[in-house]
Design an enzyme around this catalytic site. Sequence first.
Site, PDB file in Angstrom:
ATOM      1  CG  ASN A 101      17.050  37.739 -10.771  1.00  0.00           C
ATOM      2  OD1 ASN A 101      16.497  36.896 -10.074  1.00  0.00           O
ATOM      3  ND2 ASN A 101      17.268  38.970 -10.370  1.00  0.00           N
ATOM      4  N   GLY A 102      14.566  35.632 -11.890  1.00  0.00           N
ATOM      5  CA  GLY A 102      13.113  35.770 -11.821  1.00  0.00           C
ATOM      6  C   GLY A 102      12.473  34.399 -11.934  1.00  0.00           C
ATOM      7  CD  GLU A 482      15.075  43.213  12.486  1.00  0.00           C
ATOM      8  OE1 GLU A 482      14.134  42.586  11.973  1.00  0.00           O
ATOM      9  OE2 GLU A 482      16.164  43.379  11.904  1.00  0.00           O
ATOM     10  CG  HIS A 505      -2.565  33.300  27.255  1.00  0.00           C
ATOM     11  ND1 HIS A 505      -3.706  33.091  27.988  1.00  0.00           N
ATOM     12  CD2 HIS A 505      -2.204  34.579  27.496  1.00  0.00           C
ATOM     13  CE1 HIS A 505      -4.046  34.201  28.622  1.00  0.00           C
ATOM     14  NE2 HIS A 505      -3.140  35.120  28.348  1.00  0.00           N
ATOM     15  CE  LYS A 604      20.835  43.473   1.917  1.00  0.00           C
ATOM     16  NZ  LYS A 604      20.550  43.597   3.365  1.00  0.00           N
TER      17      LYS A 604
END
Length: 609
Positions: A101-102, A482, A505, A604
């Site tokens: 992972n990475g 949000e 605008h 996530k």
Amino acid sequence: MCGIVGYVGVKPAMPILLDSLEKLEYRGYDSAGVALISDSGIMIRKTRGRIADLRKIVASVPADDCTVGIGHTRWATHGEPSDVNSHPHLSKSGRVAVVHNGIIENYIELREYLRARGYSFSTETDSEVVSELIDYWYNGDPVAAVRKAEQQLKGSYALGILFAEFPEQIIALRKDSPLIVGIGEGENFIASDIPAILKHTREVFRLGERELAILTRRRVTVFDHLGNQVRHETEHIAWDATAAEKGGYSHFMIKEIFEQPDAIAKTIAPRIDDELNIRLGFKSITDEDIRNINSIKITACGSAYHVGVVAKHFLKKTLNIPVEAELASEFRYDDPIIDEHTLVIIVSQSGETLDTLYALREAKKRGARVVSIVNVVASSIANESEEVLYTWAGPEIAVATTKAYSTQLALIELLCLYMAGIRGSMTKAEIDGEIRAMQAIPAGVQSLLDNVKSVQYIASLYFNCQDVFFIGRNIDYALSLEASLKLKEISYIHSEAYAAGELKHGSISLIEDGTLVIALCTYRPLLEKMVSNIKEVKARGAKVIAVINHDDTQTEAVADHVIRIPECKDIAVASLTIVPLQLLAYYIASLKGCDIDKPRNLAKSVTVE
Ligand code: M6R
């Protein structure tokens, strides 16, 4: 984001690995695979698709005798989602299998290095280079080979590694990507996150930066990057196993929305004593330091950044100093003007978001005082921060954040009042009043959750719309950001948030007959102006849903639908306003039949830049 699991014990490893991988599905993935130690060497099974697809492939594989293995869910970065690009990667010699992972940033250079030494590659991934590089250095000593290879790796990695010649062990290593170790009875585990192994053990620890662990079924030995043995105390995970499950709700997201009253109460209540004093338990930042702060920067990504945009308004107003919110992905490259009098507030649910982690490091490098607001205990951001304030929201599984957002908001407000008390910008009586208002937030949120019917009705009218515009001013604009993100990420409806004053605008040209506009109208000082904006969009054919204060009749008179926020003090308004908008996003996505907990293309925890 990719997920890693590993098992070493006496039970058949395959069902444990598959079950654990399913618990990591929330991280987002497009392929999955396992590697097991068998009598004839390392056996790999992997496929593009879901764990269910992998289950079909392994159903006929005789693996009951295999008690050691690693597994992976891949979220494609380098190379398309495909069977061959899936993990684990087995070195051509068959000696080394790796899950990663990475991102290995210098993988092209390393490929050339290995090609020149007779190695070849069959995938498009950056990760394949790791198994081949370890193989290249392997000379009978697995740890030496991994450490040698590590010296050449640039980037981020959590690794689970099997050696065919060492059939009773797993090696784990991490840098900048999360990895936990679970300690069981005669069995041990590795995983990217706790829910993966909670069914088997509650005793876990997080592997530190560049630490290497050797796991056998009887013991786990950890070494730091200098080769010194490291002892880790295990943390007992008290969550009920079902806390990481859906508990009767259709989706994690709606479960987590309904957990908000409890999560907010758990986050703020223990930090307020009987005399309404705020206790944050800072270890290094003193009152004197707080008095010396002359500016604040909040940096984070996505929803956590949106918390910062809301918080900016009340921090500035309350403390009367410059406050900015900046995206972590920009912060690091923007030559931030900060020094020891700047307070940098880092916000992150996972504590593993790489952009945010790098922003934290940049802030520290420049001498700022740093407070991080984090949900995951002992995560990378928590570990590297000068001071950590944990949100006690519990595990958040749905990709779309809800309870983490709400608890972050409440905690940053508490921090603001704490600083106001020390700096004397508010009197004790004023602060007491604000704290009482905050203590009422959970009940206010609960009353909104007790009345979801009107939101469900509005969702049923508009779930087929193509575009949605959220408008608001001041804190309402910050909340619009949000609300808009929530809707688009889970329903795939195109939505934008605009500062209402900006409409004319340019963006008002997009409004036509039937366009849905959601107007947030809770900020009282600019209410008249919002009413004018609603009239402007209605004159061009828009349908308007307005989120309004309990006593607002003026907006009600011009909007098509209203959602009322219960009576509360200003400090609580933001925490309440976001709730019906989370619900609206959820019910719209649900009516559209979307994969709510695992929206397409999203993860996530975003542990790559
Ligand atoms: O774990 P973090 O809070 O650092 O994550 C930051 C963002 O990736 C996250 O808030 C994201 O925007 C959410 N999925 C949105 O719902």
